[in-house]
Design a protein around this motif. Structure first.
Motif, PDB file in Angstrom:
ATOM      1  N   ASP A  55     -42.528   1.668  22.232  1.00  0.00           N
ATOM      2  CA  ASP A  55     -41.943   2.864  21.328  1.00  0.00           C
ATOM      3  C   ASP A  55     -40.654   3.323  21.739  1.00  0.00           C
ATOM      4  O   ASP A  55     -39.630   3.651  20.872  1.00  0.00           O
ATOM      5  CB  ASP A  55     -43.031   4.246  21.600  1.00  0.00           C
ATOM      6  CG  ASP A  55     -44.205   4.086  21.047  1.00  0.00           C
ATOM      7  OD1 ASP A  55     -44.730   3.010  20.129  1.00  0.00           O
ATOM      8  OD2 ASP A  55     -45.210   4.409  21.661  1.00  0.00           O
ATOM      9  N   SER A  56     -40.275   3.038  22.936  1.00  0.00           N
ATOM     10  CA  SER A  56     -39.033   3.242  23.542  1.00  0.00           C
ATOM     11  C   SER A  56     -38.845   2.451  24.907  1.00  0.00           C
ATOM     12  O   SER A  56     -39.924   1.971  25.460  1.00  0.00           O
ATOM     13  CB  SER A  56     -38.737   4.957  23.735  1.00  0.00           C
ATOM     14  OG  SER A  56     -39.615   5.349  24.691  1.00  0.00           O
ATOM     15  N   GLY A  57     -37.555   2.275  25.322  1.00  0.00           N
ATOM     16  CA  GLY A  57     -37.165   1.561  26.478  1.00  0.00           C
ATOM     17  C   GLY A  57     -36.459   0.283  26.117  1.00  0.00           C
ATOM     18  O   GLY A  57     -36.358  -0.097  25.020  1.00  0.00           O
ATOM     19  N   THR A  58     -36.320  -0.536  27.107  1.00  0.00           N
ATOM     20  CA  THR A  58     -35.565  -1.836  27.074  1.00  0.00           C
ATOM     21  C   THR A  58     -36.174  -2.826  27.913  1.00  0.00           C
ATOM     22  O   THR A  58     -36.783  -2.730  29.103  1.00  0.00           O
ATOM     23  CB  THR A  58     -34.207  -1.471  27.592  1.00  0.00           C
ATOM     24  OG1 THR A  58     -33.365  -0.269  26.863  1.00  0.00           O
ATOM     25  CG2 THR A  58     -33.249  -2.522  27.250  1.00  0.00           C
ATOM     26  N   VAL A  59     -36.048  -4.119  27.306  1.00  0.00           N
ATOM     27  CA  VAL A  59     -36.528  -5.542  28.121  1.00  0.00           C
ATOM     28  C   VAL A  59     -35.241  -6.246  28.221  1.00  0.00           C
ATOM     29  O   VAL A  59     -34.360  -6.516  27.187  1.00  0.00           O
ATOM     30  CB  VAL A  59     -37.474  -6.037  27.206  1.00  0.00           C
ATOM     31  CG1 VAL A  59     -37.901  -7.188  28.095  1.00  0.00           C
ATOM     32  CG2 VAL A  59     -38.658  -5.040  27.127  1.00  0.00           C
ATOM     33  N   LEU A  60     -34.976  -6.597  29.421  1.00  0.00           N
ATOM     34  CA  LEU A  60     -33.872  -7.579  29.590  1.00  0.00           C
ATOM     35  C   LEU A  60     -34.257  -8.771  30.298  1.00  0.00           C
ATOM     36  O   LEU A  60     -35.045  -8.678  31.153  1.00  0.00           O
ATOM     37  CB  LEU A  60     -32.716  -6.825  30.516  1.00  0.00           C
ATOM     38  CG  LEU A  60     -32.011  -5.606  30.093  1.00  0.00           C
ATOM     39  CD1 LEU A  60     -32.861  -4.326  30.602  1.00  0.00           C
ATOM     40  CD2 LEU A  60     -30.680  -5.370  30.302  1.00  0.00           C
ATOM     41  N   PHE A  61     -33.622  -9.981  29.746  1.00  0.00           N
ATOM     42  CA  PHE A  61     -33.852 -11.105  30.299  1.00  0.00           C
ATOM     43  C   PHE A  61     -32.580 -11.625  30.899  1.00  0.00           C
ATOM     44  O   PHE A  61     -31.646 -11.894  30.292  1.00  0.00           O
ATOM     45  CB  PHE A  61     -34.207 -12.243  29.417  1.00  0.00           C
ATOM     46  CG  PHE A  61     -35.888 -12.068  29.064  1.00  0.00           C
ATOM     47  CD1 PHE A  61     -36.804 -11.340  29.602  1.00  0.00           C
ATOM     48  CD2 PHE A  61     -36.484 -12.866  28.080  1.00  0.00           C
ATOM     49  CE1 PHE A  61     -38.067 -11.209  29.335  1.00  0.00           C
ATOM     50  CE2 PHE A  61     -37.665 -12.969  27.784  1.00  0.00           C
ATOM     51  CZ  PHE A  61     -38.540 -11.802  28.371  1.00  0.00           C
ATOM     52  N   HIS A  62     -32.623 -11.719  32.134  1.00  0.00           N
ATOM     53  CA  HIS A  62     -31.108 -11.993  33.182  1.00  0.00           C
ATOM     54  C   HIS A  62     -30.024 -11.122  32.586  1.00  0.00           C
ATOM     55  O   HIS A  62     -28.940 -11.712  32.591  1.00  0.00           O
ATOM     56  CB  HIS A  62     -31.107 -13.518  32.615  1.00  0.00           C
ATOM     57  CG  HIS A  62     -30.279 -14.158  33.987  1.00  0.00           C
ATOM     58  ND1 HIS A  62     -31.043 -14.322  35.113  1.00  0.00           N
ATOM     59  CD2 HIS A  62     -28.982 -14.944  34.327  1.00  0.00           C
ATOM     60  CE1 HIS A  62     -30.237 -14.968  35.981  1.00  0.00           C
ATOM     61  NE2 HIS A  62     -29.171 -15.179  35.556  1.00  0.00           N
ATOM     62  N   GLY A  63     -30.397  -9.735  32.287  1.00  0.00           N
ATOM     63  CA  GLY A  63     -29.258  -8.863  32.175  1.00  0.00           C
ATOM     64  C   GLY A  63     -29.216  -8.824  30.853  1.00  0.00           C
ATOM     65  O   GLY A  63     -28.018  -7.833  30.340  1.00  0.00           O
ATOM     66  N   GLU A  64     -29.605  -9.591  29.752  1.00  0.00           N
ATOM     67  CA  GLU A  64     -29.103  -9.491  28.613  1.00  0.00           C
ATOM     68  C   GLU A  64     -30.290  -8.783  27.607  1.00  0.00           C
ATOM     69  O   GLU A  64     -31.416  -9.206  27.994  1.00  0.00           O
ATOM     70  CB  GLU A  64     -29.155 -10.955  27.976  1.00  0.00           C
ATOM     71  CG  GLU A  64     -27.818 -11.673  28.438  1.00  0.00           C
ATOM     72  CD  GLU A  64     -27.859 -13.222  27.823  1.00  0.00           C
ATOM     73  OE1 GLU A  64     -28.864 -13.290  26.745  1.00  0.00           O
ATOM     74  OE2 GLU A  64     -26.934 -13.924  28.071  1.00  0.00           O
ATOM     75  N   ASP A  65     -30.072  -7.806  26.868  1.00  0.00           N
ATOM     76  CA  ASP A  65     -31.052  -7.255  26.273  1.00  0.00           C
ATOM     77  C   ASP A  65     -31.822  -8.029  25.122  1.00  0.00           C
ATOM     78  O   ASP A  65     -31.414  -8.607  24.349  1.00  0.00           O
ATOM     79  CB  ASP A  65     -30.222  -6.041  25.301  1.00  0.00           C
ATOM     80  CG  ASP A  65     -31.336  -4.906  24.799  1.00  0.00           C
ATOM     81  OD1 ASP A  65     -32.680  -5.387  24.604  1.00  0.00           O
ATOM     82  OD2 ASP A  65     -30.605  -3.844  24.288  1.00  0.00           O
ATOM     83  N   ALA A  66     -33.077  -8.207  25.627  1.00  0.00           N
ATOM     84  CA  ALA A  66     -34.047  -8.833  24.582  1.00  0.00           C
ATOM     85  C   ALA A  66     -34.948  -8.261  23.825  1.00  0.00           C
ATOM     86  O   ALA A  66     -36.141  -8.520  23.158  1.00  0.00           O
ATOM     87  CB  ALA A  66     -34.864  -9.860  25.563  1.00  0.00           C
ATOM     88  N   THR A  67     -34.904  -6.761  23.884  1.00  0.00           N
ATOM     89  CA  THR A  67     -35.900  -5.869  23.220  1.00  0.00           C
ATOM     90  C   THR A  67     -36.319  -6.148  21.831  1.00  0.00           C
ATOM     91  O   THR A  67     -37.282  -6.174  21.351  1.00  0.00           O
ATOM     92  CB  THR A  67     -35.382  -4.373  23.259  1.00  0.00           C
ATOM     93  OG1 THR A  67     -34.963  -3.840  24.571  1.00  0.00           O
ATOM     94  CG2 THR A  67     -36.390  -3.321  22.849  1.00  0.00           C
ATOM     95  N   ASP A  68     -35.226  -6.422  20.957  1.00  0.00           N
ATOM     96  CA  ASP A  68     -35.405  -6.794  19.759  1.00  0.00           C
ATOM     97  C   ASP A  68     -35.634  -8.148  19.201  1.00  0.00           C
ATOM     98  O   ASP A  68     -35.589  -8.552  18.109  1.00  0.00           O
ATOM     99  CB  ASP A  68     -34.244  -6.018  18.885  1.00  0.00           C
ATOM    100  CG  ASP A  68     -34.198  -4.573  18.859  1.00  0.00           C
ATOM    101  OD1 ASP A  68     -35.179  -3.858  18.767  1.00  0.00           O
ATOM    102  OD2 ASP A  68     -33.038  -4.184  19.162  1.00  0.00           O
ATOM    103  N   ARG A  69     -35.679  -9.022  20.238  1.00  0.00           N
ATOM    104  CA  ARG A  69     -35.810 -10.554  20.128  1.00  0.00           C
ATOM    105  C   ARG A  69     -37.285 -10.899  19.541  1.00  0.00           C
ATOM    106  O   ARG A  69     -38.150 -10.177  20.131  1.00  0.00           O
ATOM    107  CB  ARG A  69     -35.517 -11.487  21.040  1.00  0.00           C
ATOM    108  CG  ARG A  69     -33.898 -11.252  21.548  1.00  0.00           C
ATOM    109  CD  ARG A  69     -33.688 -12.277  22.829  1.00  0.00           C
ATOM    110  NE  ARG A  69     -32.277 -12.215  23.169  1.00  0.00           N
ATOM    111  CZ  ARG A  69     -31.831 -12.602  24.287  1.00  0.00           C
ATOM    112  NH1 ARG A  69     -32.784 -13.355  25.126  1.00  0.00           N
ATOM    113  NH2 ARG A  69     -30.533 -12.456  24.649  1.00  0.00           N
TER     114      ARG A  69
END
Length: 358
Positions: A55-69
């Motif tokens: 619903d909210s928040g961020t997911v990062l892979f190796h410092g890169e934003d992957a939330t919307d991938r």
């Protein structure tokens, strides 16, 4: 490949499955998400994979934003509890599946596919079963095939959801030791979900203990077991004895037992509960010089090299569980109905404020 989740929230209707979860998984680390059913561990894993949307928040892979991938763009390998193998395909073709379905320039040549699959089957020690079908394999073999299939596409991250939950106890133990050795060889960033405390403590580099959608504690296995941060963590990780009482200026009164708790020197007459594990309960035939509890042996149960004693406190009638080595039990030569004196090691006391927070 490091993984970081920041301020993750997730609702399913009115149920708040994840509440402001923050976690950082280092490159090459094997992390266990441990907790009871409904604690949010599988939901967190699926959000990392891209199978669920927060619903909210961020997911990062190796410092890169992957939330919307999309999940296909995250390059994760996923291993499910129930294998999810294709029954009509051989072991070889199951492992090759992720490579064969790639499109255009991303699809590797047949020679590479055959070499890659053979390499992986040898890695999971199943090369001799390449032409078999899933129905011809044991549960442990199927799970190793599922892991090889997840690794075939060279994922940046490996995610496992209760990978050994459908297997019997002996096979689970064999496979978790095997997974630990495999992780040491490959050093792929991995996160696995389990509700099995022993599994998490044996396999993981770090353990994330979850409860009601929140992270209670993160630490190395020895840290979370020996230095639990909350009442919940202590109670969840292994068997415990509970003693209710009060704390006043560094002294705990637990029924007839008085012990020093210097970590609570500033506490004034506050309700408290103390925890001690059965293997930290010492039993003697005679009263020692230190604080002891008088009890009666009510039941004796042999557990291989260990013996579990069920004791009844003389003063309150409450039960205490003690676990002794067989040698110590034979030295004491105890029988049911006999009086003993109990002393406690590694007693951990939580006062009222920490109880309500736990």
């Amino acid at each position: 490949m490091s993984i970081e989740v920041r301020n993750i929230h997730k609702h399913f209707g009115k149920f708040h499955a994840l509440q402001d979860v923050n976690l950082h998984v280092q490159t090459g680390e094997l992390v266990a998400l441990l907790g009871p059913s409904g604690s949010g561990k599988t939901t967190l894993l699926r959000i990392i994979a891209g199978l669920e949307v927060a619903d909210s928040g961020t997911v990062l892979f190796h410092g890169e934003d992957a939330t919307d991938r999309h999940v296909r763009e995250r390059q994760v390998g996923f291993v499910f509890q129930h294998y999810a193998l294709f029954r009509h395909m051989t072991v070889f073709e199951n492992v090759a599946f992720g490579l064969r379905v790639r499109k255009g320039k991303a699809k590797p040549l047949e020679g590479y596919i055959r070499a890659r699959v053979s390499e992986l089957l040898d890695l999971v020690q199943l090369g001799w079963l390449a032409d078999r079908y899933p129905s011809q394999l044991s549960g442990g073999q199927r799970q190793r095939v599922a892991l090889a299939r997840a690794l075939a596409v060279e994922p940046r991250v490996l995610l496992l959801d209760e990978p050994f939950g459908a297997l019997d106890a002996k096979v689970r133990k064999e496979l978790r030791r095997w997974l630990r050795r495999l992780q040491d060889d490959l050093r792929i960033t991995s996160v696995f979900v389990t509700h099995d405390q022993e599994e998490a403590l044996e396999v993981a580099d770090r353990v994330v203990v979850m409860n009601e959608g929140k992270i209670e504690q993160v630490g190395a296995p020895d840290d979370v077991y020996d230095r639990p941060a909350s009442r919940f963590v202590y109670n969840f990780l292994g068997d415990v004895n509970l003693f209710h009482g009060r704390v006043h200026q560094g002294q705990a009164q637990l029924g007839g037992l008085e012990v020093e708790v210097p970590e609570h020197n500033g506490t004034l007459d506050t309700a408290a509960v103390a925890f001690v594990r059965p293997h930290d309960v010492d039993v003697a035939r005679y009263r020692s010089g230190g604080p002891t509890i008088e009890a009666t042996v009510r039941h004796v149960k042999a557990l291989g090299p260990r013996v579990r004693l069920y004791l009844e406190r003389t003063e309150e009638g409450a039960e205490i569980e003690a676990e002794l080595s067989r040698e110590r039990f034979e030295e004491l030569a105890l029988a049911e109905g006999e009086k003993v004196y109990v002393s406690l090691r590694k007693l951990r006391v939580f006062v009222e404020d920490s109880l309500s927070a736990a």
